[in-house]
Structure formats: C-alpha cells, structure tokens
Write a protein that holds these residues in place. Structure first.
Motif, PDB file in Angstrom:
ATOM      1  N   TYR A 206       0.841  -1.209   0.000  1.00  0.00           N
ATOM      2  CA  TYR A 206       0.000   0.000   0.000  1.00  0.00           C
ATOM      3  C   TYR A 206       0.874   1.256   0.000  1.00  0.00           C
ATOM      4  CZ  TYR A 206      -2.344   3.995   1.891  1.00  0.00           C
ATOM      5  OH  TYR A 206      -2.765   5.287   2.075  1.00  0.00           O
ATOM      6  N   LEU A 207       1.880   1.273   0.842  1.00  0.00           N
ATOM      7  CA  LEU A 207       2.683   2.491   0.978  1.00  0.00           C
ATOM      8  C   LEU A 207       3.505   2.789  -0.285  1.00  0.00           C
ATOM      9  CD1 LEU A 207       3.766   2.193   4.723  1.00  0.00           C
ATOM     10  CD2 LEU A 207       2.065   3.748   3.738  1.00  0.00           C
ATOM     11  N   VAL A 226      -9.670   4.079   0.640  1.00  0.00           N
ATOM     12  CA  VAL A 226      -8.810   4.320   1.805  1.00  0.00           C
ATOM     13  C   VAL A 226      -9.594   5.198   2.791  1.00  0.00           C
ATOM     14  CG1 VAL A 226      -6.628   5.345   2.595  1.00  0.00           C
ATOM     15  CG2 VAL A 226      -6.723   4.159   0.388  1.00  0.00           C
ATOM     16  N   MET A 235     -15.658  11.357  12.025  1.00  0.00           N
ATOM     17  CA  MET A 235     -14.406  12.057  12.330  1.00  0.00           C
ATOM     18  C   MET A 235     -14.666  13.267  13.230  1.00  0.00           C
ATOM     19  SD  MET A 235     -12.083  10.305  10.995  1.00  0.00           S
ATOM     20  CE  MET A 235     -12.567   8.685  10.446  1.00  0.00           C
ATOM     21  N   VAL A 253      -2.905   9.811  13.853  1.00  0.00           N
ATOM     22  CA  VAL A 253      -2.046   8.929  13.056  1.00  0.00           C
ATOM     23  C   VAL A 253      -2.826   8.491  11.820  1.00  0.00           C
ATOM     24  CG1 VAL A 253      -0.813   6.730  13.045  1.00  0.00           C
ATOM     25  CG2 VAL A 253      -0.780   8.181  15.080  1.00  0.00           C
ATOM     26  N   GLY A 254      -2.389   8.916  10.640  1.00  0.00           N
ATOM     27  CA  GLY A 254      -3.062   8.606   9.371  1.00  0.00           C
ATOM     28  C   GLY A 254      -3.856   9.802   8.879  1.00  0.00           C
ATOM     29  N   PHE A 255      -3.278  10.555   7.911  1.00  0.00           N
ATOM     30  CA  PHE A 255      -3.908  11.816   7.477  1.00  0.00           C
ATOM     31  C   PHE A 255      -5.055  11.579   6.490  1.00  0.00           C
ATOM     32  CE2 PHE A 255      -4.163  15.430   4.501  1.00  0.00           C
ATOM     33  CZ  PHE A 255      -4.334  16.487   5.375  1.00  0.00           C
ATOM     34  N   GLY A 258      -7.486  14.192   5.561  1.00  0.00           N
ATOM     35  CA  GLY A 258      -7.300  15.306   6.492  1.00  0.00           C
ATOM     36  C   GLY A 258      -8.581  15.742   7.185  1.00  0.00           C
ATOM     37  N   ILE A 259      -9.595  14.890   7.146  1.00  0.00           N
ATOM     38  CA  ILE A 259     -10.890  15.300   7.716  1.00  0.00           C
ATOM     39  C   ILE A 259     -10.771  15.428   9.240  1.00  0.00           C
ATOM     40  CG2 ILE A 259     -13.343  14.720   7.963  1.00  0.00           C
ATOM     41  CD1 ILE A 259     -13.097  13.167   5.294  1.00  0.00           C
ATOM     42  N   VAL A 260     -10.236  14.383   9.868  1.00  0.00           N
ATOM     43  CA  VAL A 260     -10.189  14.435  11.337  1.00  0.00           C
ATOM     44  C   VAL A 260      -9.206  15.518  11.806  1.00  0.00           C
ATOM     45  CG1 VAL A 260      -8.391  12.726  11.976  1.00  0.00           C
ATOM     46  CG2 VAL A 260     -10.456  12.931  13.347  1.00  0.00           C
ATOM     47  N   GLU A 276       2.130  10.492   9.196  1.00  0.00           N
ATOM     48  CA  GLU A 276       1.656   9.973   7.909  1.00  0.00           C
ATOM     49  C   GLU A 276       2.822   9.322   7.164  1.00  0.00           C
ATOM     50  OE1 GLU A 276      -1.340   9.499   6.224  1.00  0.00           O
ATOM     51  OE2 GLU A 276       0.027   8.556   4.817  1.00  0.00           O
ATOM     52  N   GLY A 301       6.552   9.347   7.913  1.00  0.00           N
ATOM     53  CA  GLY A 301       7.043   7.980   8.144  1.00  0.00           C
ATOM     54  C   GLY A 301       5.974   7.150   8.827  1.00  0.00           C
ATOM     55  N   TRP A 303       4.171   5.201  11.757  1.00  0.00           N
ATOM     56  CA  TRP A 303       4.094   5.496  13.192  1.00  0.00           C
ATOM     57  C   TRP A 303       5.026   4.577  13.980  1.00  0.00           C
ATOM     58  CZ3 TRP A 303       2.465   1.475  16.286  1.00  0.00           C
ATOM     59  CH2 TRP A 303       1.653   0.492  15.720  1.00  0.00           C
ATOM     60  N   GLN A 304       5.225   3.360  13.448  1.00  0.00           N
ATOM     61  CA  GLN A 304       6.089   2.400  14.137  1.00  0.00           C
ATOM     62  C   GLN A 304       7.522   2.956  14.257  1.00  0.00           C
ATOM     63  OE1 GLN A 304       3.896   1.779  11.683  1.00  0.00           O
ATOM     64  NE2 GLN A 304       2.893  -0.188  11.951  1.00  0.00           N
ATOM     65  N   ASP A 323      -6.057   6.018  12.881  1.00  0.00           N
ATOM     66  CA  ASP A 323      -6.880   5.586  11.737  1.00  0.00           C
ATOM     67  C   ASP A 323      -5.940   5.381  10.553  1.00  0.00           C
ATOM     68  OD1 ASP A 323      -8.764   5.074   9.845  1.00  0.00           O
ATOM     69  OD2 ASP A 323      -9.561   7.114   9.750  1.00  0.00           O
TER      70      ASP A 323
HETATM   71  C1  SAM Z   1      -8.134   5.932   6.465  1.00  0.00           C
HETATM   72  S1  SAM Z   1      -6.906   7.067   6.159  1.00  0.00           S
HETATM   73  C2  SAM Z   1      -7.106   8.213   7.459  1.00  0.00           C
HETATM   74  C3  SAM Z   1      -8.272   9.096   7.245  1.00  0.00           C
HETATM   75  C4  SAM Z   1      -8.356  10.248   8.231  1.00  0.00           C
HETATM   76  N1  SAM Z   1      -8.845   9.794   9.490  1.00  0.00           N
HETATM   77  C5  SAM Z   1      -9.236  11.356   7.719  1.00  0.00           C
HETATM   78  O1  SAM Z   1     -10.015  11.871   8.522  1.00  0.00           O
HETATM   79  O2  SAM Z   1      -9.160  11.708   6.544  1.00  0.00           O
HETATM   80  C6  SAM Z   1      -5.472   6.180   6.604  1.00  0.00           C
HETATM   81  C7  SAM Z   1      -4.173   6.925   6.454  1.00  0.00           C
HETATM   82  O3  SAM Z   1      -3.178   6.218   7.201  1.00  0.00           O
HETATM   83  C8  SAM Z   1      -1.968   6.261   6.485  1.00  0.00           C
HETATM   84  N2  SAM Z   1      -1.103   5.147   6.972  1.00  0.00           N
HETATM   85  C9  SAM Z   1      -1.198   3.844   6.696  1.00  0.00           C
HETATM   86  N3  SAM Z   1      -0.296   3.134   7.392  1.00  0.00           N
HETATM   87  C10 SAM Z   1       0.396   4.033   8.136  1.00  0.00           C
HETATM   88  C11 SAM Z   1       1.457   3.918   9.083  1.00  0.00           C
HETATM   89  N4  SAM Z   1       1.966   2.738   9.408  1.00  0.00           N
HETATM   90  N5  SAM Z   1       1.920   5.041   9.655  1.00  0.00           N
HETATM   91  C12 SAM Z   1       1.394   6.255   9.356  1.00  0.00           C
HETATM   92  N6  SAM Z   1       0.385   6.419   8.470  1.00  0.00           N
HETATM   93  C13 SAM Z   1      -0.116   5.320   7.876  1.00  0.00           C
HETATM   94  C14 SAM Z   1      -2.427   6.120   5.057  1.00  0.00           C
HETATM   95  O4  SAM Z   1      -1.453   6.511   4.121  1.00  0.00           O
HETATM   96  C15 SAM Z   1      -3.647   7.012   5.035  1.00  0.00           C
HETATM   97  O5  SAM Z   1      -3.319   8.315   4.727  1.00  0.00           O
END
Ligand code: SAM
Length: 421
Positions: A206-207, A226, A235, A253-255, A258-260, A276, A301, A303-304, A323
């Motif tokens: 995916y990444l 996604v 959100m 965690v996870g943009f 960008g809604i949340v 992200e 990068g 989150w891990q 998310d």
């Molecule tokens: C479902 S979307 C998040 C949606 C967000 N809550 C919003 O309000 O728009 C998931 C996001 O997590 C990112 N992502 C996936 N695995 C990740 C990781 N291990 N570390 C950081 N971001 C990650 C994805 O690239 C994606 O942008």
C-alpha cells in the motif's frame, strides 16, 4: 499405486463423505445423541460440498419456518427438520453449543458467503446469535494469544532445550479454531475491504502504491477506498470527544483526506501532531498548506518508526487518534499496548476508527468485544457511542469502489478510551 492402497484411500474417502452427511443430518435435526456418538470419532469441522453448510449453518437453518409446510393448526409448528417443520431456537442453542465443544468454526462461510451468525441474525435467533458471538470472542482472543506467543521465537518455554512445545503452535488442534491466516480476520481498516477481497494488500505494498484523490474519496491503486467523505460525521464526533476544549496537545495517526485533522484544528489545540507514511499523502499535505499551519507538527514515516523518537523526546499528549490503512488488528493492539501508554498523559483520551470486522454484523460484534477486552488488559476503559450509518448503498456511495466496507451494519460504534482508575 498398489490396489490395496487404492482401496484404502477410496474407503477413507467414502467414510469421510458418510460421516460428513451423518453429522450434517444430525445437526439439521438437532439430534444431540447422534451428534455425541459421531463426535467420539469425528469433529464438527465438516462442510456440505453443495451448499457449503457447516453443521452450525445446518442447525440454524432448521429453525427457518417453511412457508409451504404447516401443521394441523395451520401454523408453522415445531417438529423435525426432515418433515419440513421448523425446529425451536432452544434445541438449536443446545446443538450449537455441542458443535462448538466439538470443533465447530464460528465464522465459516457457506456458498452464499454467510457465516452461521449471519443466518442466526436473519432468522432472529438472538440466543443462538449471542452464543456465536461468545464463541467468536473466545476464538479470537485465543488466536491473539497465540500470535503474541509466536512473537517470541527463541525464548525457552516448554523444554529445557530452548524449543517450544509444538502442541502450542498447532492451531488445528484447538477446538473451534482455524489456523489464523485462513480465518476472516477483522482488522481496523482492512475491513474496509482489501484484506478479505484482496489478501495481497499489505502495508508495504500500500505504501508504495499510487493513490487517487477525488472530491469525496481517496482510493488506492486497486480502487479500494482508503477514506471516504461519508465518514466526516464520525471524524467530527471523534475529534470533538478527544479534544473538547482549546489548548490541548493532540495527535492523529493517518492523514488520509485530512478530515479528522481539520476537526481537531477547529478546536484550537496547543499543538497537533500528524503522523503519515504515504509519500503521495504527504505531498498532498504540502500542496494544501498543512506544513505551514500554526501549531501543527507533521511527522513523515510509519508510526512504528516515528513514535519511538517522540517518546525519546519526551512528548506528552492529551489526545491520540488512530486511523491507518492496510494494517491489521495486531497493529492497533500494539499501538495502544505500547504507544498510547507511553505518550498519553494520565488524564488523556484515546480514540480509533472502529471498522473492526465491519464487513458483517457478527464480526463487528465479536471484534467490539475483543478490542474492549484487550483495551481493558492495557489499562484502558472504553466508552462506546452509537452513530447511525447512512444508507450508503442507496446513496450510491460504493459506485467506483471495489468493495463496500460497511455492509449491512447500521450502527457505527465510536470508541473513546481513558486510563482505568
Ligand atoms: C483511512 S486514512 C485516514 C483518514 C483520516 N482519518 C481522515 O479523517 O481523513 C489512513 C491513512 O493512514 C496512512 N497510513 C497507513 N499506514 C500508516 C502507518 N503505518 N503510519 C502512518 N500512516 C499510515 C495512510 O497513508 C492514510 O493516509
């Protein structure tokens, strides 16, 4: 092959066919005595080759009133399934419990893609449904324990020789469970679809994949969603619960779209961290001016990799939201087991996108309980808020999306967690 050996193979195959038929028939008739006798030799892990029915499906389907067969009173009566009468929920419950004691698998799919829980729900058999959810929770908790155990490769556990006792590793030996990779493993975001329909989607692929942004959605290269605009309400409520007043230190965690993050910023945090990992998403953040927003700190990068550095830096937070996409339940569990505990202040709040098992109600119900159990083990108390899910299919939300990820589930359960005590 020598003829004696062919004979033995054939007779074993005939024996297996016969025992499968006998088990399915006894389950259909809720015939506990016959089942007990059969389970002296066999277990309940069998399936009908035509319908895909397991004994659980068969026992539940027998409770369906047959509109064509009526008893003398003119009502659908209780009786025996062979004669076309619907059997009672009570006898179904006893049968289902016996089947679980003898290896039945809670989330086996029939040829209609239904689990036994789907059938029980459709037929309104609430006690049977609850028994299936309980069995599912037990199974998933045990699997999760086994996964943890397998994370310790070289530690001496059983023998003095430093090797594990193989008995602990053979999932097939555990009554009622399938080996982990085959089961419907409900996950935080891969219940959005990819893992069940396309088991090849994993975090690494995916990444590296190409994403497509449009006004109301973010799709991966296989047209899996996604993130979608319909989740805005979820959100908004999540951000408001986690960050109810100005001046807090927050993290998402996870943009995605960008809604949340927009919702968090609307509540004026003192600092807002965004983690992200996808390069295209980061590019989008740059284009949309997120790098220049006041009080926002963007960490590029996974989150891990990012969070250990923030822990070392001594960052402390009031609220954290998780998310991600293409990660599985074990990632979410690691996140709250290790990182929420390390980064969140004593009175902080933690939330996550709860899509666990959202492809069907029974998996959603099982995983709501599983995650609640694990949160409790991690010292976190969860409060659920029910939110109505709109009629997404009716609104045409799934057009152009490979697979709907909220199927037939009408209520989103939104978690807000705080430290126990
Ligand atoms: C479902 S979307 C998040 C949606 C967000 N809550 C919003 O309000 O728009 C998931 C996001 O997590 C990112 N992502 C996936 N695995 C990740 C990781 N291990 N570390 C950081 N971001 C990650 C994805 O690239 C994606 O942008």
């Amino acid at each position: 092959m020598a003829s004696a050996s062919i004979d033995a193979t054939l007779s074993a195959a005939i024996d297996a066919d016969t025992s499968t038929e006998e088990i399915l028939l006894a389950a259909t008739n809720h015939d506990l005595d016959a089942l007990r006798k059969l389970f002296r030799t066999y277990d309940a892990k069998v399936q009908d080759s035509d319908t895909g029915f397991s004994p659980l499906h068969a026992a539940i389907a027998s409770c369906e009133p047959d509109e064509h067969v009526q008893d003398e009173t003119g009502m659908n009566g209780e009786g025996d399934a062979i004669n076309g009468h619907a059997l009672s929920e009570q006898s179904a419950l006893a049968t289902v419990q016996l089947l679980f004691e003898n290896g039945a698998i809670w989330n086996e799919l029939d040829n209609n893609d239904d689990t036994p829980g789907c059938l029980a729900l459709r037929l309104g058999l609430s006690k049977v449904y609850d028994a299936i959810v309980d069995a599912g929770v037990r199974a998933e908790l045990l699997f999760s324990r086994l996964d943890d155990y397998e994370l310790l490769p070289d530690e001496p556990v059983d023998g003095e020789d430093g090797t594990h006792d193989d008995d602990h590793h053979d999932d097939d030996d555990i009554i009622g469970f399938e080996p982990a990779p085959k089961r419907n493993e409900p996950l935080p975001r891969n219940t959005n679809g990819p893992v069940l329909t396309n088991p090849n989607v994993n975090s690494e692929d995916y990444l590296r994949s190409n994403l497509t942004y449009s006004a109301d959605r973010l799709l991966d290269s296989d047209k899996n969603a996604v993130m979608m605009d319909w989740e805005t309400e979820i959100m908004k409520i999540s951000a408001n619960k986690l960050c109810p007043k100005p001046g807090l230190r927050t993290m998402n965690v996870g943009f995605g779209m960008g809604i949340v993050d927009t919702m968090f910023l609307a509540n004026s945090p003192a600092e807002h961290h965004i983690v992200e990992a996808h390069p295209q998403v980061i590019e989008r953040m740059r284009e949309k001016g997120w790098f220049e927003k006041p009080n926002v700190r963007i960490h590029q990068g996974k989150w891990q990799d990012v969070l250990p550095k923030l822990i070392a830096e001594g960052v402390e937070l009031d609220a954290m939201y998780y998310d991600t996409y293409a990660e599985d339940y074990s990632d979410l569990k690691l996140f709250f087991d290790e990182y929420v505990i390390a980064l969140l202040g004593t009175h902080g709040l933690f939330g996550f996108y709860n899509g666990l098992g959202a492809d069907r109600q029974v998996c959603y119900d099982v995983y709501t309980k599983v995650v609640e159990f694990h949160l409790d083990e991690a010292g976190l108390d969860v409060e659920w808020m029910d939110i109505d899910v709109p009629d997404l299919a009716g609104r045409g939300e799934w057009e152009g999306v490979r697979r709907p990820y909220w199927a037939n589930i009408k209520t989103y359960r939104l978690p807000t967690c705080k430290f126990l005590g």
